[in-house]
Design an enzyme around this catalytic site. Structure first.
Site, PDB file in Angstrom:
ATOM      1  N   LYS A 116      50.149  10.798  53.475  1.00  0.00           N
ATOM      2  CA  LYS A 116      51.569  10.348  53.069  1.00  0.00           C
ATOM      3  C   LYS A 116      52.059  11.019  53.166  1.00  0.00           C
ATOM      4  CE  LYS A 116      49.719   5.826  51.070  1.00  0.00           C
ATOM      5  NZ  LYS A 116      48.602   6.924  50.536  1.00  0.00           N
ATOM      6  N   GLU A 200      57.913   9.363  44.875  1.00  0.00           N
ATOM      7  CA  GLU A 200      59.735   8.193  45.903  1.00  0.00           C
ATOM      8  C   GLU A 200      60.221   7.108  44.516  1.00  0.00           C
ATOM      9  OE1 GLU A 200      57.276   5.636  48.170  1.00  0.00           O
ATOM     10  OE2 GLU A 200      56.939   7.777  49.785  1.00  0.00           O
ATOM     11  N   HIS A 235      50.026  -3.340  43.202  1.00  0.00           N
ATOM     12  CA  HIS A 235      50.287  -3.284  45.097  1.00  0.00           C
ATOM     13  C   HIS A 235      49.407  -2.997  45.639  1.00  0.00           C
ATOM     14  CE1 HIS A 235      52.970  -0.541  42.708  1.00  0.00           C
ATOM     15  NE2 HIS A 235      52.611   0.194  41.926  1.00  0.00           N
ATOM     16  N   ARG A 297      43.653   2.091  60.985  1.00  0.00           N
ATOM     17  CA  ARG A 297      42.900   1.289  61.029  1.00  0.00           C
ATOM     18  C   ARG A 297      43.718  -0.974  61.040  1.00  0.00           C
ATOM     19  NH1 ARG A 297      43.599  -1.997  56.488  1.00  0.00           N
ATOM     20  NH2 ARG A 297      44.177  -0.509  54.493  1.00  0.00           N
TER      21      ARG A 297
END
Length: 661
Positions: A116, A200, A235, A297
């Site tokens: 990421k 973040e 999440h 994907r």
């Protein structure tokens, strides 16, 4: 087109791929672990090959074994599904090196988006907005804590590799950062073999909106519009919909173009999803969305995109992997109506969504107007080794309201017996006021969880019915036997039975008296409720309890029954009177394993003093990490497990005793 493909996956996605392949005349080879020898995907495929034990690292994650089987069966291509090796660049490389096509993006594209932190750099260079935060290489705990403070709490710790919510922790206070960082790293290392993280800014009331993209080998890229995946817990997505409520044409264009730029930046081919976090504090604004990650994907929630576009995305994957151009240009794509997908899991919402294992003694879904993607059948077992997904329900309607009503009705008509499940939770969520009004956000479930996950206690009528039905009166009686035809009637007074029911640890001792054929009196809590059974039908009956008529369904299991009544599911366990271990091990003096799993960490030793709320043992099972804490102050009297031990559900991990006065 390929004549044979191998599917390097299991469960519902393997079944999903097989259905499209059969329609296209492509033969399929499945792989299976010891735990999946009798699985549905094995039955559906043209061929199936054992690749190892139930442990994923020794089967579904073994690149060598999968490649070997593919070569052995003569497959021309391998479809990775999602999860397992689907975003593993080394696997994609090995497939191509073995002379087969990988039904997915290139290894280079997977690597570009696999981490990421690196992906965010690529996105920034391509003009795609990213969430403020730290995405660098310095992984020193003290340094990361400083970065979190500079960013400003709350922050989100995220594993730089993988996805699915693994290795992700929200932190609201500086003093909680260290423990959360350790947990995120540990989980990321176990799931992806990479414990590195990024930090973040956590947006207080965001929405999760993602764009489905598709690219071909000629460099053409299109987007297939958006999906709103804001309803999440831990999440992980729960209910997804397409299109996103409140989306304007201007913002759809902005997000779609940004997603296409992201895909073009890495020469993407095949199906992919660009995920954005959207700040909705002032509604949906074209300048308030930020890149989170790209999943290289097919996504679990792809059926909602198929529903609104009328396309088969697996067919698109196969054609692109075969070297064909994209079947449609952007101008040929359009949105038709609205779609929702709900994920049905073997889990217990009332116990913090703990995964549930066991046999699916009953499994039924509506036949009309609901698409069911499942990898299990009635009678299959939910094992502790893999994700506890039972099925996905997808509905489509002309409008959002029509589709949502269809989803709610589909959930009401779905029935599961044998394992704890989230059907009732999903039904409540589909009717939750903010969601129904088109205002989802990623924190909605956490805010409303007490209302959504509550287990409603059965009323006296439901308990009385369960007591009567536990006697087996709905089972078929042999024809022609005059004695059995009399039911529970007897010459010398009323036949009576004592019935013990257990529901979530609450014990009900009742006395049931037969007053005639299908007529009963149930003694419950100082009351006597008259019960009459009539109007039998397959799987249920009509009943009258204390003058009120009801329609019910009954799901029987070897150890109890589930009563479906007034839209509620009530699970009752029938204790074995000869079982001397009926007393629960979950008392305050003993800490037990709530599910089968692996002991990851033991934080105490025998003799240690602990306080209420202290972390004692960390377990991992079914892709979930669970911390077991002390329910009261005390001293560790005995410790029965060590790190690395595999435990069964109900295993006593440690015992506490009161502190010395």
């Amino acid at each position: 087109m390929f004549s044979k493909i191998l599917i390097a996956n299991r469960g519902e996605i393997a079944c999903r791929i097989i259905r499209t392949a059969k329609r296209l005349g492509i033969r399929t080879a499945a792989v299976y672990s010891d735990a999946d020898a009798g699985a549905l995907h094995v039955e559906m495929a043209d061929e199936a090959f054992r690749i190892g034990t139930a442990v994923a690292a020794e089967s579904y994650l073994s690149i060598e074994r999968i490649i070997s089987v593919a070569q052995r069966c003569g497959a021309q291509a391998i479809h990775p599904g999602y999860g397992f090796l689907s975003e593993n660049a080394d696997f994609a490389e090995a497939v191509e090196a073995a002379g087969m096509a990988f039904i997915g993006p290139s290894p280079a594209a997977i690597r570009a988006m696999g981490l990421k932190d690196a992906a965010k750099v690529v996105m920034e260079q391509s003009g795609v907005p990213v969430v403020p935060g730290y995405h660098g290489d310095n992984q020193d705990a003290a340094f990361l804590s400083e970065q979190a403070t500079d960013i400003g709490f709350p922050v989100l710790i995220k594993a730089r590799a993988g996805g699915g919510g693994k290795g992700m922790r929200r932190v609201d206070r500086p003093e909680d950062f260290g423990a959360a960082l350790d947990a995120a790293r540990r989980e990321a290392e176990a799931a992806f073999g990479d414990g590195a993280v990024l930090i973040e800014k956590f947006l207080q009331r965001p929405r999760h909106i993602e764009i489905q993209v598709f690219g071909d080998r000629d460099g053409n890229v299109v987007h297939l519009f958006e999906r709103d995946c804001s309803l999440q817990r831990r999440h992980q997505k729960v209910i997804e919909e397409a299109p996103a409520p409140g989306m304007t044409a201007e913002m759809r264009m902005a997000m779609g173009e940004a997603a296409v730029r992201a895909a073009q930046a890495i020469g993407y081919q095949g199906a992919g999803t660009v995920e954005f976090i959207v700040d909705v504090s002032d509604g949906l604004q074209p300048d308030r969305f930020f890149f989170m990650e790209m999943n290289t994907r097919l996504q679990v929630e792809h059926p909602v995109t198929e529903a609104i576009t009328g396309l088969d995305l697996v067919e698109w994957q196969l054609r692109v992997a075969n070297g064909e151009p994209l079947p449609k240009r952007q101008s040929e794509l359009a949105i038709n109506g609205w779609a929702f997908e709900a994920r049905v899991y073997a889990e217990d919402p009332a116990r913090g969504f703990l995964p549930s294992t066991g046999t699916l003694w009953h499994l039924s879904f509506p036949d009309d107007e609901v698409r069911i993607d499942a990898g299990v059948r009635q009678g299959d077992r939910i094992s502790p080794y893999y994700d506890p997904l039972i099925a996905k329900l997808t509905v489509h309607g002309a409008t959002r309201a029509a589709a949502l009503a269809r989803l709610t009705e589909g959930l009401i008509q779905s029935h599961i017996g044998g394992v704890a499940n989230n059907l009732e939770f999903l039904r409540r969520l589909s009717q939750q006021q903010d969601f129904a009004a088109g205002h989802p956000d990623t924190g909605l479930i956490d805010r409303e969880v007490e209302t959504l996950a509550v287990t409603e206690a059965p009323d006296a009528a439901a308990v009385a019915l369960a007591a009567v039905l536990s006697l087996g009166i709905l089972r078929k009686r042999p024809a022609g036997d005059p004695w059995l035809s009399l039911g529970h009637w007897q010459i010398w007074g009323q036949a009576t039975r004592t019935v013990t029911l257990d529901r979530g640890g609450e014990r009900h001792d009742l006395r049931v008296a037969a007053r005639g054929l299908d007529l009963f009196a149930v003694h419950i809590g100082g009351r006597v409720l008259p019960v009459r059974i009539f109007g039998r039908f397959d799987g249920g009956c009509h009943a009258e309890v204390d003058g009120r008529q009801l329609r019910l369904l009954l799901l029987e299991t070897p150890h109890g029954l589930t009563l479906l009544l007034d839209g509620q599911a009530h699970d009752f366990h029938l204790p074995d009177p000869l079982d001397g271990e009926a007393e629960s091990a979950a008392g305050t003096d003993r800490v037990v394993a709530p599910m089968p799993g692996l002991v990851k960490l033991v934080r105490v030793q025998a003799g240690d003093a602990v306080s209420k709320g202290d972390a004692l043992v960390v377990m991992e099972a079914m892709k979930m990490e669970l911390t077991l804490s002390a329910s009261r102050d005390g001293v560790v009297e005995s410790l029965n497990v060590a790190e690395g031990d595999q435990t069964a559900e109900g295993t006593v991990l440690l015992s506490l005793k009161p502190e010395a006065a």
